[in-house]
Write a protein that holds these residues in place. Structure first.
Motif, PDB file in Angstrom:
ATOM      1  N   SER A 188       0.851  -1.269   0.074  1.00 55.96           N
ATOM      2  CA  SER A 188       0.003   0.210  -0.084  1.00 55.96           C
ATOM      3  C   SER A 188       0.846   1.179  -0.054  1.00 55.96           C
ATOM      4  O   SER A 188       0.320   2.351  -0.173  1.00 55.96           O
ATOM      5  CB  SER A 188      -0.665  -0.089   1.220  1.00 55.96           C
ATOM      6  N   GLY A 189       2.064   1.052   0.100  1.00 54.90           N
ATOM      7  CA  GLY A 189       2.972   2.193   0.423  1.00 54.90           C
ATOM      8  C   GLY A 189       3.853   2.218   1.584  1.00 54.90           C
ATOM      9  O   GLY A 189       4.661   2.800   1.991  1.00 54.90           O
ATOM     10  N   THR A 190       2.890   1.466   2.699  1.00 53.35           N
ATOM     11  CA  THR A 190       3.255   1.540   4.128  1.00 53.35           C
ATOM     12  C   THR A 190       3.325   0.170   4.557  1.00 53.35           C
ATOM     13  O   THR A 190       4.058  -0.090   5.429  1.00 53.35           O
ATOM     14  CB  THR A 190       2.647   2.630   5.067  1.00 53.35           C
ATOM     15  N   ALA A 191       2.580  -0.748   4.136  1.00 52.70           N
ATOM     16  CA  ALA A 191       2.437  -1.944   4.723  1.00 52.70           C
ATOM     17  C   ALA A 191       1.840  -2.822   3.417  1.00 52.70           C
ATOM     18  O   ALA A 191       1.565  -2.560   2.564  1.00 52.70           O
ATOM     19  CB  ALA A 191       1.480  -2.044   5.714  1.00 52.70           C
ATOM     20  N   TRP A 192       2.171  -4.361   3.668  1.00 49.41           N
ATOM     21  CA  TRP A 192       1.796  -5.525   2.853  1.00 49.41           C
ATOM     22  C   TRP A 192       0.292  -5.771   3.192  1.00 49.41           C
ATOM     23  O   TRP A 192       0.094  -6.016   4.380  1.00 49.41           O
ATOM     24  CB  TRP A 192       2.577  -6.768   2.723  1.00 49.41           C
ATOM     25  N   GLU A 193      -0.869  -5.745   2.152  1.00 43.24           N
ATOM     26  CA  GLU A 193      -2.028  -6.085   2.604  1.00 43.24           C
ATOM     27  C   GLU A 193      -2.663  -7.053   1.631  1.00 43.24           C
ATOM     28  O   GLU A 193      -2.010  -7.112   0.487  1.00 43.24           O
ATOM     29  CB  GLU A 193      -3.020  -5.052   2.609  1.00 43.24           C
ATOM     30  N   ALA A 194      -3.580  -7.920   2.055  1.00 46.43           N
ATOM     31  CA  ALA A 194      -4.023  -8.876   1.138  1.00 46.43           C
ATOM     32  C   ALA A 194      -4.546  -8.257  -0.151  1.00 46.43           C
ATOM     33  O   ALA A 194      -5.512  -7.289  -0.032  1.00 46.43           O
ATOM     34  CB  ALA A 194      -5.231 -10.025   1.616  1.00 46.43           C
TER      35      ALA A 194
END
Length: 243
Positions: A188-194
């Protein structure tokens, strides 16, 4: 103990009572296993041997077709040979013959192919094709090509650890051995998400157990996780790719 999965074909023999001959049974294609543009037909034949003697009497036969993840008997096909119309072969098609002889059943499987499809698919695997000592798992995935160019490629790398220095919008297939699954992740730009994105093509998987019987199998997607617990000595995988 090693557990393997792969396309396989074996002749099954059985030793009867002490001193009895071994019975060996196999299916083959006398004129080859390929049709062009779904035209013509293919001849399949079954042959059994009781010791060194070919079985010509006293046996019955039943042919079946593998479709939708299950074996379905072909009505009326109860001789030692089968004529397959090229129109019935879409990409690849598996057929099975069961011979019953002296109260026992023997089976063998053969796969035939149509060369008219411009799309070629191949199964590869992260971690190889063998699971040892009932531990861990492997990650099969499919690549599709047409005219030597890949179609619907992987959206990102397949690995246990996240890519370093990702950019917003990057994808990653996360391999989780504990949860025994693969998840498509997006940065997302700051973290990995499903990720909510999906592949352009649909990938449906089927399996056969070590005896060639259709196995319960609920895996789907371009990349799947196959654990040691999914395999009983040998597991044969087949997949369909569609739009």
């Amino acid at each position: 103990m090693a557990k393997k999965f792969a396309w396989t074909k074996s002749n099954k023999g059985s030793n009867g009572a002490s001193g009895a001959n071994a019975v060996v049974f196999s299916v083959y294609a006398p004129e080859g296993t390929v049709v062009i543009n779904q035209s013509g037909s293919l001849a399949l034949a079954a042959v059994g041997y009781d010791g060194a003697s070919e079985i010509t009497t006293g046996a019955t036969y039943q042919w079946a077709k593998y479709t939708g993840g299950n074996w379905t008997d072909i009505s009326g096909e109860t001789s030692s040979s089968l004529s397959v119309s090229g129109a019935d072969i879409v990409n690849i098609q598996s057929y099975r013959c069961t011979m019953t002889y002296k109260g026992k059943s023997y089976t063998d499987v053969i796969t035939v192919e149509d060369k008219s499809d411009p799309y070629v698919s191949e199964m590869l695997s992260i971690g190889g094709f063998t699971v040892k000592n009932n531990l861990g798992g492997v990650v099969p995935y499919v690549i599709v090509r047409t005219n030597q160019k890949e179609v619907d490629p992987l959206l990102g790398n397949i690995s246990e650890t996240a890519p370093s220095n990702p950019s917003e919008g990057d994808f990653w297939y996360q391999v989780d051995h504990t949860a025994q699954k693969v998840t498509l992740m997006k940065y997302s730009g700051t973290a990995w998400e499903a990720a909510t994105e999906t592949q352009d093509l649909t990938y449906t998987w089927y399996a056969q157990d070590k005896d060639g019987h259709a196995a319960s199998f609920d895996k789907a997607g371009k990349v799947i996780y196959l654990s040691a617990s999914d395999i009983d000595s040998l597991l044969t995988l087949q997949f369909d790719v569609s739009k």
